[in-house]
Scaffold this motif. Sequence first.
Motif, PDB file in Angstrom:
ATOM      1  N   GLU A 123       0.829  -1.204   0.000  1.00  0.00           N
ATOM      2  CA  GLU A 123       0.000   0.000   0.000  1.00  0.00           C
ATOM      3  C   GLU A 123       0.866   1.257   0.000  1.00  0.00           C
ATOM      4  OE1 GLU A 123      -3.165   0.423  -0.284  1.00  0.00           O
ATOM      5  OE2 GLU A 123      -3.727  -1.694  -0.323  1.00  0.00           O
ATOM      6  N   THR A 124       2.004   1.201   0.678  1.00  0.00           N
ATOM      7  CA  THR A 124       2.892   2.365   0.736  1.00  0.00           C
ATOM      8  C   THR A 124       3.432   2.697  -0.647  1.00  0.00           C
ATOM      9  OG1 THR A 124       3.544   1.767   2.985  1.00  0.00           O
ATOM     10  CG2 THR A 124       4.957   3.314   1.799  1.00  0.00           C
ATOM     11  N   ILE A 125       3.897   1.657  -1.366  1.00  0.00           N
ATOM     12  CA  ILE A 125       4.424   1.876  -2.709  1.00  0.00           C
ATOM     13  C   ILE A 125       3.324   2.396  -3.632  1.00  0.00           C
ATOM     14  CG2 ILE A 125       5.413   0.733  -4.732  1.00  0.00           C
ATOM     15  CD1 ILE A 125       6.894  -1.118  -2.863  1.00  0.00           C
ATOM     16  N   GLN A 126       2.114   1.888  -3.482  1.00  0.00           N
ATOM     17  CA  GLN A 126       1.011   2.355  -4.305  1.00  0.00           C
ATOM     18  C   GLN A 126       0.717   3.837  -4.055  1.00  0.00           C
ATOM     19  OE1 GLN A 126      -3.160   0.581  -5.657  1.00  0.00           O
ATOM     20  NE2 GLN A 126      -3.170   1.044  -3.483  1.00  0.00           N
ATOM     21  N   LYS A 127       0.735   4.241  -2.788  1.00  0.00           N
ATOM     22  CA  LYS A 127       0.472   5.644  -2.457  1.00  0.00           C
ATOM     23  C   LYS A 127       1.552   6.566  -3.017  1.00  0.00           C
ATOM     24  CE  LYS A 127      -2.149   4.677   1.766  1.00  0.00           C
ATOM     25  NZ  LYS A 127      -2.156   4.767   3.255  1.00  0.00           N
ATOM     26  N   LYS A 130       1.240   6.081  -7.375  1.00  0.00           N
ATOM     27  CA  LYS A 130      -0.010   6.487  -8.022  1.00  0.00           C
ATOM     28  C   LYS A 130      -0.039   7.968  -8.396  1.00  0.00           C
ATOM     29  CE  LYS A 130      -4.993   5.715  -7.707  1.00  0.00           C
ATOM     30  NZ  LYS A 130      -6.100   5.216  -6.866  1.00  0.00           N
ATOM     31  N   PRO A 131       0.344   8.902  -7.501  1.00  0.00           N
ATOM     32  CA  PRO A 131       0.377  10.314  -7.918  1.00  0.00           C
ATOM     33  C   PRO A 131       1.370  10.580  -9.050  1.00  0.00           C
ATOM     34  CG  PRO A 131       0.469  10.127  -5.529  1.00  0.00           C
ATOM     35  CD  PRO A 131       0.664   8.756  -6.076  1.00  0.00           C
ATOM     36  N   VAL A 172       1.429  -0.233 -15.841  1.00  0.00           N
ATOM     37  CA  VAL A 172       1.586  -0.257 -14.384  1.00  0.00           C
ATOM     38  C   VAL A 172       0.224  -0.358 -13.700  1.00  0.00           C
ATOM     39  CG1 VAL A 172       2.499   0.966 -12.384  1.00  0.00           C
ATOM     40  CG2 VAL A 172       3.681   1.138 -14.581  1.00  0.00           C
ATOM     41  N   ARG A 173      -0.713   0.477 -14.121  1.00  0.00           N
ATOM     42  CA  ARG A 173      -2.035   0.502 -13.492  1.00  0.00           C
ATOM     43  C   ARG A 173      -2.783  -0.816 -13.681  1.00  0.00           C
ATOM     44  NH1 ARG A 173      -3.707   5.494 -11.810  1.00  0.00           N
ATOM     45  NH2 ARG A 173      -2.684   7.336 -12.686  1.00  0.00           N
TER      46      ARG A 173
END
Length: 297
Positions: A123-127, A130-131, A172-173
């Motif tokens: 979740e940390t890497i995604q946060k 993602k931006p 990636v998404r």
Amino acid sequence: MLDFLQNEIPLSNWVDSLVDWLTSNLSGLFSVLQVIGESVMGFTTNALLAIPPLLMMVILVIIAYFVFNRKWGLPIFILIGLLFIYNQDMWQDLMNTVTLVIISSIVAIIIGVPLGILMSKSETIQKVIKPILDFMQTMPGFVYLIPAVAFFGIGMVPGVFASVIFSLPPTVRMTNLGIRSISTELVETSNSFGTTAWQRLFKLDLPMAKENIFAGINQTVMLTLSMVVIASMIGTPGLGQGVLAAVQRSEVGNGFVYGIGIVILAIIIDRFSQSINRTKKKKHLKSERQSWRLSLQ
């Protein structure tokens, strides 16, 4: 407070300083990448041009005939479209464009799929990522040409650099989405059998998410093709240069002809990339039916 708002933030100066620092301190790395990139792309283009155009047309028509369930619709379109491109003396430009699309897509996939896997596992890497992906997708493609020229000069390599940045987010998404969409029951079952992280990745995550991954790859390939005209502004050879020259000289006819060439190539690439996903899906459904029948016996 009002004085603070009236003072302009020197963001452009900060960005210029960062680019200058990268250019001066990593010039050796950029030179190596440029030499390697030009060698690979030159070899790819020469290999494509070494195949006689008519022979390549026949090969693509035969492949399309068998890939698309022995239907003649797309094979005939490929034949007529490529004959048109050859007749208009755009064959070498077509091969340069195909090289740009192939190399850019491969690099984007090599970077994008592992990045999507990392996002799905943390979740940390995604946060964090993602931006960055949002920024990359919303930034106009022309902006990527500026650092590309600063790092690599003009030619095919900066065109690939800009194309990779522009086309990377979908892979990636969709990889992240595909892995996160796997049902918790399957994940729990996999964990109950004591599978390692690598076993789960290659035997559960990637097989179950491959439809999403291939959909992302299809979007990435099409985005690289959409950069053809933009990349021509920094000397990237291909069909885009014909469009750019037509715009500069106000030659509507030539611009229309080169535009048709890009459309033909886009349709061919899109149909073939979609067929890969469709074939994988059919094989997956077939294996599921067979396993279901065996369970009933």
